[in-house]
Every structure is written in structure tokens, then in C-alpha cells.
Motif scaffolding. Structure first.
Motif, PDB file in Angstrom:
ATOM      1  N   TYR A 138       0.826  -1.209   0.000  1.00  0.00           N
ATOM      2  CA  TYR A 138       0.000   0.000   0.000  1.00  0.00           C
ATOM      3  C   TYR A 138       0.863   1.262   0.000  1.00  0.00           C
ATOM      4  CZ  TYR A 138      -2.764   3.752   2.030  1.00  0.00           C
ATOM      5  OH  TYR A 138      -3.309   4.966   2.300  1.00  0.00           O
ATOM      6  N   PRO A 139       1.866   1.367   0.887  1.00  0.00           N
ATOM      7  CA  PRO A 139       2.717   2.564   0.828  1.00  0.00           C
ATOM      8  C   PRO A 139       3.444   2.733  -0.506  1.00  0.00           C
ATOM      9  CG  PRO A 139       3.040   1.434   2.906  1.00  0.00           C
ATOM     10  CD  PRO A 139       2.185   0.541   2.065  1.00  0.00           C
TER      11      PRO A 139
ATOM     12  N   GLU B  43       1.103   4.319  -2.791  1.00  0.00           N
ATOM     13  CA  GLU B  43       0.943   5.705  -2.341  1.00  0.00           C
ATOM     14  C   GLU B  43       2.141   6.571  -2.729  1.00  0.00           C
ATOM     15  OE1 GLU B  43      -1.412   7.772  -0.179  1.00  0.00           O
ATOM     16  OE2 GLU B  43      -2.335   6.523  -1.708  1.00  0.00           O
ATOM     17  N   THR B  44       3.340   6.004  -2.647  1.00  0.00           N
ATOM     18  CA  THR B  44       4.532   6.780  -3.011  1.00  0.00           C
ATOM     19  C   THR B  44       4.445   7.234  -4.457  1.00  0.00           C
ATOM     20  OG1 THR B  44       5.883   5.560  -1.456  1.00  0.00           O
ATOM     21  CG2 THR B  44       7.035   6.750  -3.175  1.00  0.00           C
TER      22      THR B  44
ATOM     23  N   PHE C  64      22.202   7.009   4.179  1.00  0.00           N
ATOM     24  CA  PHE C  64      21.592   8.088   4.933  1.00  0.00           C
ATOM     25  C   PHE C  64      22.295   8.320   6.271  1.00  0.00           C
ATOM     26  CE2 PHE C  64      18.584   9.552   8.174  1.00  0.00           C
ATOM     27  CZ  PHE C  64      18.200  10.748   7.601  1.00  0.00           C
ATOM     28  N   ASP C  65      22.327   7.294   7.105  1.00  0.00           N
ATOM     29  CA  ASP C  65      22.712   7.455   8.512  1.00  0.00           C
ATOM     30  C   ASP C  65      24.044   8.177   8.710  1.00  0.00           C
ATOM     31  OD1 ASP C  65      20.574   5.823   8.435  1.00  0.00           O
ATOM     32  OD2 ASP C  65      21.376   4.280   9.756  1.00  0.00           O
TER      33      ASP C  65
ATOM     34  N   LEU D 295      15.559  13.296   0.502  1.00  0.00           N
ATOM     35  CA  LEU D 295      14.215  12.804   0.768  1.00  0.00           C
ATOM     36  C   LEU D 295      13.764  13.229   2.165  1.00  0.00           C
ATOM     37  CD1 LEU D 295      12.964   9.216   0.002  1.00  0.00           C
ATOM     38  CD2 LEU D 295      12.316  10.311   2.097  1.00  0.00           C
ATOM     39  N   TYR D 296      14.628  12.998   3.130  1.00  0.00           N
ATOM     40  CA  TYR D 296      14.276  13.331   4.510  1.00  0.00           C
ATOM     41  C   TYR D 296      14.027  14.825   4.677  1.00  0.00           C
ATOM     42  CZ  TYR D 296      14.542  13.868   9.524  1.00  0.00           C
ATOM     43  OH  TYR D 296      14.255  14.199  10.825  1.00  0.00           O
TER      44      TYR D 296
ATOM     45  N   PHE E 108      10.441  15.904   5.726  1.00  0.00           N
ATOM     46  CA  PHE E 108      10.210  16.129   7.144  1.00  0.00           C
ATOM     47  C   PHE E 108      10.799  17.436   7.653  1.00  0.00           C
ATOM     48  CE2 PHE E 108       9.981  11.625   6.273  1.00  0.00           C
ATOM     49  CZ  PHE E 108       8.735  11.332   6.803  1.00  0.00           C
TER      50      PHE E 108
ATOM     51  N   GLY F 109      11.900   9.225  -3.388  1.00  0.00           N
ATOM     52  CA  GLY F 109      11.748   7.810  -3.066  1.00  0.00           C
ATOM     53  C   GLY F 109      11.612   6.968  -4.320  1.00  0.00           C
TER      54      GLY F 109
ATOM     55  N   HIS G 190      13.430   3.197   2.273  1.00  0.00           N
ATOM     56  CA  HIS G 190      13.467   4.621   1.981  1.00  0.00           C
ATOM     57  C   HIS G 190      12.321   5.050   1.076  1.00  0.00           C
ATOM     58  CE1 HIS G 190      17.353   3.355   3.170  1.00  0.00           C
ATOM     59  NE2 HIS G 190      17.813   4.569   3.222  1.00  0.00           N
ATOM     60  N   MET G 191      11.931   4.100   0.216  1.00  0.00           N
ATOM     61  CA  MET G 191      10.965   4.473  -0.791  1.00  0.00           C
ATOM     62  C   MET G 191       9.609   4.798  -0.180  1.00  0.00           C
ATOM     63  SD  MET G 191       9.368   2.255  -3.752  1.00  0.00           S
ATOM     64  CE  MET G 191       8.287   3.070  -4.898  1.00  0.00           C
ATOM     65  N   VAL G 192       9.280   4.169   0.948  1.00  0.00           N
ATOM     66  CA  VAL G 192       7.913   4.281   1.450  1.00  0.00           C
ATOM     67  C   VAL G 192       7.826   5.144   2.696  1.00  0.00           C
ATOM     68  CG1 VAL G 192       7.281   2.061   0.482  1.00  0.00           C
ATOM     69  CG2 VAL G 192       8.140   2.165   2.794  1.00  0.00           C
ATOM     70  N   LEU G 193       8.892   5.865   3.028  1.00  0.00           N
ATOM     71  CA  LEU G 193       8.895   6.606   4.292  1.00  0.00           C
ATOM     72  C   LEU G 193       7.729   7.582   4.397  1.00  0.00           C
ATOM     73  CD1 LEU G 193      12.678   7.356   4.786  1.00  0.00           C
ATOM     74  CD2 LEU G 193      11.262   5.717   5.986  1.00  0.00           C
ATOM     75  N   ILE G 194       7.470   8.327   3.336  1.00  0.00           N
ATOM     76  CA  ILE G 194       6.438   9.363   3.393  1.00  0.00           C
ATOM     77  C   ILE G 194       5.054   8.742   3.632  1.00  0.00           C
ATOM     78  CG2 ILE G 194       5.326  11.210   2.069  1.00  0.00           C
ATOM     79  CD1 ILE G 194       8.085  11.986   2.839  1.00  0.00           C
ATOM     80  N   PRO G 195       4.616   7.800   2.755  1.00  0.00           N
ATOM     81  CA  PRO G 195       3.302   7.192   3.002  1.00  0.00           C
ATOM     82  C   PRO G 195       3.244   6.450   4.331  1.00  0.00           C
ATOM     83  CG  PRO G 195       4.102   6.610   0.840  1.00  0.00           C
ATOM     84  CD  PRO G 195       5.206   7.296   1.520  1.00  0.00           C
ATOM     85  N   LEU G 196       4.348   5.845   4.721  1.00  0.00           N
ATOM     86  CA  LEU G 196       4.368   5.119   5.987  1.00  0.00           C
ATOM     87  C   LEU G 196       4.083   6.068   7.145  1.00  0.00           C
ATOM     88  CD1 LEU G 196       4.863   2.157   6.478  1.00  0.00           C
ATOM     89  CD2 LEU G 196       7.230   2.684   7.024  1.00  0.00           C
ATOM     90  N   TYR G 197       4.709   7.226   7.087  1.00  0.00           N
ATOM     91  CA  TYR G 197       4.487   8.211   8.151  1.00  0.00           C
ATOM     92  C   TYR G 197       3.041   8.688   8.137  1.00  0.00           C
ATOM     93  CZ  TYR G 197       4.849  12.488  10.834  1.00  0.00           C
ATOM     94  OH  TYR G 197       4.649  13.467  11.758  1.00  0.00           O
ATOM     95  N   GLN G 198       2.554   8.999   6.926  1.00  0.00           N
ATOM     96  CA  GLN G 198       1.162   9.474   6.818  1.00  0.00           C
ATOM     97  C   GLN G 198       0.186   8.421   7.309  1.00  0.00           C
ATOM     98  OE1 GLN G 198       1.343  10.509   2.594  1.00  0.00           O
ATOM     99  NE2 GLN G 198       0.549  12.525   3.164  1.00  0.00           N
ATOM    100  N   PHE G 199       0.431   7.185   6.886  1.00  0.00           N
ATOM    101  CA  PHE G 199      -0.495   6.106   7.207  1.00  0.00           C
ATOM    102  C   PHE G 199      -0.501   5.816   8.708  1.00  0.00           C
ATOM    103  CE2 PHE G 199      -1.096   1.443   7.658  1.00  0.00           C
ATOM    104  CZ  PHE G 199      -2.444   1.426   7.360  1.00  0.00           C
TER     105      PHE G 199
ATOM    106  N   ARG H 129      -2.384   8.380  10.442  1.00  0.00           N
ATOM    107  CA  ARG H 129      -3.821   8.311  10.251  1.00  0.00           C
ATOM    108  C   ARG H 129      -4.442   7.257  11.159  1.00  0.00           C
ATOM    109  NH1 ARG H 129      -5.038   6.649   4.800  1.00  0.00           N
ATOM    110  NH2 ARG H 129      -3.347   8.052   4.260  1.00  0.00           N
TER     111      ARG H 129
ATOM    112  N   LEU I  61      17.003   5.031  10.802  1.00  0.00           N
ATOM    113  CA  LEU I  61      16.154   5.825   9.910  1.00  0.00           C
ATOM    114  C   LEU I  61      14.660   5.696  10.242  1.00  0.00           C
ATOM    115  CD1 LEU I  61      15.876   7.643   7.479  1.00  0.00           C
ATOM    116  CD2 LEU I  61      15.971   5.651   6.027  1.00  0.00           C
TER     117      LEU I  61
ATOM    118  N   LEU J  79      13.838   7.333  13.471  1.00  0.00           N
ATOM    119  CA  LEU J  79      13.905   8.794  13.354  1.00  0.00           C
ATOM    120  C   LEU J  79      12.586   9.339  12.828  1.00  0.00           C
ATOM    121  CD1 LEU J  79      15.650  11.436  13.242  1.00  0.00           C
ATOM    122  CD2 LEU J  79      16.143  10.824  10.886  1.00  0.00           C
ATOM    123  N   ILE J  80      11.997   8.638  11.883  1.00  0.00           N
ATOM    124  CA  ILE J  80      10.795   9.162  11.253  1.00  0.00           C
ATOM    125  C   ILE J  80       9.539   8.844  12.043  1.00  0.00           C
ATOM    126  CG2 ILE J  80       9.370   8.844   9.190  1.00  0.00           C
ATOM    127  CD1 ILE J  80      11.952   9.141   7.695  1.00  0.00           C
TER     128      ILE J  80
END
Lengths: 316, 293
Positions: A49-50, A53-54, A252-253, A274-275, A279, A291, B135-144, B147, B227, B230-231
Motif C-alpha cells: 500500500y505505501p 501511495e509513493t 543516509f545514517d 528525501l528526509y 520532514f 523515493g 526509503h521508498m515508502v517513508l512518506i506514506p508510511l508516516y502518513q499512514f 492516520r 532511519l 527517526l521518522i
């Protein structure tokens, strides 16, 4: 994926055991469904699902709150017009290149010598080399700053002690030309251990007779490495090359914690961008686009891995 | 006569060659030891500095400490607040293990023992997951997770973590279960065990080696994660060990080097202990994963 011969044997066995069964065994089907459910539920909720969404978010201008505006590929266009992004892109590719060129030969050298000169402390040395790979990246970052910090860092204070002005005057983390290499040194410290252990396991699998006959033919160690060991472990070497390349794309880290991507953009990476976009600037659409780019790049390299695999299979 | 000289020359050559091999061996072993020192020194060097005051350090950083002082440790301990972080990290590790290992074992078992068109397709779906970078799904993961209200909770961290571990361990379990003799399952079924009984009483215990590896490596993965934490974690009370270390890095510079060194000692100690006691298993586990995967 599996190359284990055992797997093949049991596969043959299983085919024999499974005579054509009655129409449908609902009991078995329910069982299978129930057993697959947890794993698939996890994957659907937190991965598939993510992912969808991405891709979708990357086409919108959105902060996550309020209405999202469809803008097509503009996020991507803006990213490639952005200097920070271009620097990060180049950094990541340079990082991938140098990790293949520097870390892999280093790891191979260590693994090869450890196997060839098998002594009592070989196992101990292997454990020491792998230690750095187990250290969480936050600690690696902490040690990195400890070593490279100006004035009070290990190198700087050692330079003061020895009165080596040229060394003391180097700003390892603040100089844009050098910061990349300081980080790279820390990453080499942290990531070579895995390759060493992996190479060792593969070099150990070369049959003893091959080594002995090479020796009888008068091959010295260099020739043995060059003409026998490297060709025989070429597949593992390729695998490690792919792992390092894909790892570089996701970096990243270490840069985030040691230099924060700076000075200016000197050590920024795709994941840092991205970060920051997501954010810090709350530009979700653009972050999602980064992403997608990371994903596509790693896909390209993974596909390369599989085509390599097929080729080496043909040679066998 | 000629034969004799030829063999003498040959022996002499052999001797020189042997001496040369020995010299090369010594050089290589020395290089190996130097490289091993390069690995271990960054971890050991902080100990040089921790017992000094700031003043003492700035005058003679490399001398032996004149006196054993513990207040750098005290200050660093307070600054880095790792105690709470350690507890949170342990919870996350447990959660990640509980989420990853049973789900992967069950799915791997089905993929190994119940092969059909459907399970094959599903297996490929899982396999794809192995190549998805988190890394690819960080944004939707955070949103989801926001929610559904699990952002800023420990489950909100370890559930996604588990999801990203499941593909790999499903692959490993699948190849492990395939390697087990099928007669065992058949015999159990003849003795009247159902599908579930066969799995839990016969097959799963046989897969113990895989399970031990999975538990250990998922533990280490969750232990080291930065990572995702952090998010998905913002509340300082829920900070994991790695977030605490990162926070320390941001708040305290390297100006007070002895305190910084003490913090580095404290931060690396748990991992170091873990490694000293478990390195055999850790290396074996990594290899088993790498060679099969």
C-alpha cells in the motif's frame, strides 16, 4: 534464488509424494490461507500500500494536510533542476563507484590472505573485522566525529602532539573536498566486514586439490589469486558489488549524523534530500519523487544482478 | 655430473623461493594485523580520554590518566539518557521478532510444502518485497501510521520494521523447510496429526536452527535501526538507544572531548557485549542468510 542442492532433492521427492489429489481439499486450502495471512497482511499494509501511495504522491503537490494538487511529473522536473538534488545524485553515484573500486579489493585482499595463511588467530581476526559491521550506524557516526573532529578529534590532537602542522590544519569534516572522503573512510570501516566474511566463506569452498595442484605447477600466491581464486568467486564478488551499489543509493545514517549532508551540499545523498524535503520542508510530493528515484535506481541495479546471475549460470 | 648440478640449482632456487614465500607471508600477516587494529582502535581509543578532565585533556591528550575519575561517565550518562533508550530498544526488538519470525516461518512453510500455482504467485509477491528499499515508502508510511494513530508508539515502529523483515526470512524459511525430508510430515499425517499439528509439533521444532538465526538477526536489525525510528518516533520518552545517541550528537559537540569519549564508551558498550558473547552466532547467521539468499 536457492542454489542448495538439498532443495532440489526434496523438490523431486515432493513431486513423487503428491499424487493427483481429489478435486479440492478445502481443509488444506483454509490452512494455507490462515498461515499466509499474517505475512501477507503485514506486507500489504506496510509495504505494498505505501508503495502505491509513493507513486501517487510523487505526482501531487502536497504537504500531507489540506488538498493535494495534481501536477504530473513537475516534482521530478523540479528535483532535477535543483542543485542540491543534482549534487546528491552525483555524490551517491560517486559513492557507489568508489565503494566498488576501493572496498571490494580491500575486502578480497583481507579475506584471501586470511584463508590462505590459515593460522590459529584467523577466526579471531575474522571476528575483529566483522565487529565494525555490527556497530549501529549512530555509534559509527559518533566514533567518526570522535576521530575527525577539529582540534580535539583523535587525528587533530595526535597531529598537535607530533607537531605535524600539515595534518593538524586539515579540516576533515568542514572542508567540502575532504568531508566526502572522511565519511567514505568511516563507511569503509563499517561496511567492509560483511564483504570480508562473505568472501572468506566462498574462498574456503574452493577445493583443496585445486590449490595443491596450482602449487605443484609452481603458481605463486599472486598467480593463484589472479587466475584461480578471483575467477572462482567472481559470482560472490558481483553480488557484493550490487549490494554496495544499492547500499550507496540508500545511504543516509552516516552522512546525516556526521556532517548533516554538508558543508553546503558536499556530502548530501538522495536519502538525505528525501528526509529534508519530507520532514523539514514538508514537501511530501517531492520527497515521494525522490523515493521513486531511489527505487528505480535500485531496481536497475537489481535487474543487473539477475542478468549477471543468468550469465554465470550459463557458464556453469 | 650435469644432472647433479641441475638438481643443485633447482634446490637452491627452491630454497630462495621458500624464503621469499616466508617473507611475503610475514608482510601480509603484518598488514592484516594493522588493518585489524584500524578496525578496533576507534572503539578502544575513547578509553584513553575518559578519565581526564577537560584541562588535562587539552594539555596532554595522549598521556596515561593521572587518576581514575568517573565524573565524565556520570555527566555523559545524564546527557545521553541511554537507560530509557535501552529499554525502548529492547521492546522494539521483541516486537520486531514477534512480528517477523512467526509470520515468516508460517509463510515459508506454506511456500515450501504446499506448492501450487497460487502459492507460487504469492511467493513472487513476497520476493518482490525483498527488493523494496524502506526509503521508498517513508512518506506514506508516516502518513499512514499517523492516520491510524500508531505514529509515536513503539508498535508503530516495530510493525513496519517487521513487514520489511518478513520477505527475507520467508525466503530463508522456505529453503529451510524444503531441505527437510518430506517423509516426516507424511508420517505425522498418517499418525493422525492435522496440518496445524504437523507444522507445530514436527516441522517447526526441526526448523530451530533457522529460527535461532532469525531471532538473532532480527534482533540486531531492530537494535541498530536509525532511519525508521527517526521518522516514526518523535516523543523523547519513546526514543530508542540509537535516537538517544543521535540526540547526544546534535546537542553536545566534541569540545568537551572526555565527556564525549565517555558517551561513546557508554553507547558502544551494549553492542560490544552482545558481540563478544554472540559473535560466532552472528557471523554464522549472517553467512547462512547471505549464502542462501
Amino acid at each position: 534464488m536457492e542454489k542448495a542442492a538439498v532443495g532440489k532433492v526434496s523438490q523431486i521427492r515432493m513431486r513423487k509424494e503428491k499424487p493427483k489429489k481429489k478435486a479440492r481439499d478445502w481443509h488444506s486450502i483454509t490452512f494455507q490461507a490462515l498461515f499466509l495471512l499474517p505475512a501477507l497482511a503485514f506486507l500489504i499494509i506496510f509495504m505494498y500500500y505505501p508503495i502505491v501511495e509513493t507513486f501517487r504522491t510523487s505526482l501531487y503537490q502536497t504537504t500531507g494536510f489540506g488538498p493535494a494538487r495534481f501536477i504530473g511529473l513537475q516534482n521530478y522536473a523540479r528535483l532535477f533542476a535543483n542543485e542540491e538534488f543534482r549534487t546528491g545524485f552525483v555524490n551517491v553515484l560517486a559513492w557507489a563507484f568508489w565503494s566498488v573500486v576501493i572496498q571490494i579489493p580491500l575486502a578480497f585482499y583481507i579475506a584471501f590472505t586470511l584463508v590462505v595463511y590459515k593460522t590459529k588467530i584467523t577466526g579471531f581476526l575474522r571476528a575483529v573485522y566483522y565487529l565494525a559491521s555490527v556497530m549501529p550506524s549512530a555509534i559509527t557516526a559518533m566514533l567518526g566525529r570522535f576521530i575527525f573532529a577539529p582540534t580535539f578529534g583523535v587525528i587533530s590532537s595526535l597531529a598537535t602532539r607530533l607537531n605535524w602542522k600539515w595534518l593538524g590544519s586539515i579540516d576533515f569534516l568542514g572542508n567540502p573536498d575532504i568531508a566526502f572522503w572522511s565519511l567514505f573512510a568511516m563507511a569503509t570501516w563499517a561496511y567492509t566486514g560483511f564483504s570480508i566474511v562473505y568472501f572468506m566463506a566462498n574462498i574456503e569452498q574452493i577445493p583443496m586439490e585445486i590449490r595443491e595442484s596450482a602449487q605443484l605447477d609452481g603458481a605463486n600466491l599472486w598467480q593463484y589469486a589472479r587466475y584461480i581464486a578471483i575467477p572462482m568467486v567472481s559470482y560472490p564478488i558481483r553480488i557484493i558489488a550490487i549490494i554496495s551499489t544499492v547500499g550507496s543509493l540508500k545511504l543516509f545514517d552516516l552522512p546525516w549524523l556526521i556532517t548533516g549532508g554538508g558543508p553546503v551540499y558536499a556530502t548530501t545523498t538522495l536519502a538525505i534530500i528525501l528526509y529534508k524535503q519530507g520532514f523539514v520542508n514538508w514537501q511530501y510530493g517531492r520527497a515521494a519523487a525522490v523515493g521513486v528515484i531511489i527505487f528505480l535506481l535500485s531496481l536497475i541495479f537489481t535487474v543487473a544482478q539477475f542478468s549477471f546471475q543468468r550469465k554465470s549460470g550459463e557458464l556453469d | 655430473m650435469t644432472d647433479y648440478t641441475v638438481s643443485e640449482i633447482y634446490i637452491r632456487k627452491l630454497r630462495i623461493a621458500r624464503r621469499r614465500t616466508l617473507a611475503i607471508k610475514i608482510i601480509n600477516v603484518i598488514i592484516l594485523i594493522i588493518l585489524a587494529l584500524a578496525v578496533i582502535l576507534p572503539i578502544l581509543l575513547p578509553w584513553f580520554f575518559v578519565f581526564k578532565t577537560r584541562l588535562e585533556f587539552s594539555y596532554s591528550p595522549w598521556s596515561l590518566p593521572t587518576q581514575i575519575r568517573w565524573n565524565n561517565f556520570q555527566e555523559a550518562w545524564v546527557a545521553i539518557k541511554i537507560g530509557q533508550g535501552l529499554l525502548n530498544t529492547l521492546w522494539v526488538c521483541m516486537g520486531a521478532i514477534a512480528g517477523t519470525v512467526p509470520a515468516a516461518a508460517m509463510a515459508g512453510y506454506i511456500f515450501a510444502r504446499y506448492q501450487s500455482k497460487v502459492t507460487e504467485v504469492l511467493f513472487y509477491a513476497v520476493l518482490v518485497g525483498y527488493f523494496i528499499p524502506v526509503h521508498m515508502v517513508l512518506i506514506p508510511l508516516y502518513q499512514f501510521t499517523s492516520r491510524i494513530g500508531i505514529v509515536d508508539t513503539l508498535p508503530g515502529l516495530f510493525l513496519p520494521m517487521a513487514a520489511f523483515g518478513i520477505p527475507f526470512w520467508t525466503i530463508i524459511y522456505r529453503s529451510f523447510f524444503r531441505g527437510l525430508p518430506g517423509e516426516l510430515a507424511e508420517a505425522a499425517r498418517i499418525d493422525g496429526a492435522g496440518h496445524t499439528g504437523t507444522f507445530f509439533r514436527i516441522m517447526l521444532p526441526l526448523a530451530n536452527p533457522a529460527t535461532i538465526l532469525a531471532v538473532l538477526l532480527v534482533f540486531i536489525g531492530a537494535w541498530s535501526d536509525y532511519l525508521l525510528s527517526l521518522i516514526l518516533i518523535n516523543d523523547p520518552k519513546l526514543f530508542t538507544m540509537q535516537l538517544r545517541i543521535a540526540q547526544f550528537l546534535n546537542q553536545y559537540g566534541t569540545d568537551h572531548m572526555p565527556r564525549y569519549a565517555a558517551a561513546a564508551v557508554i553507547a558502544s558498550a551494549p553492542t560490544l557485549l552482545l558481540y563478544i558473547f554472540g559473535h560466532r552466532w552472528i557471523i554464522r547467521g549472517t553467512l547462512a542468510g547471505a549464502l542462501k539468499g
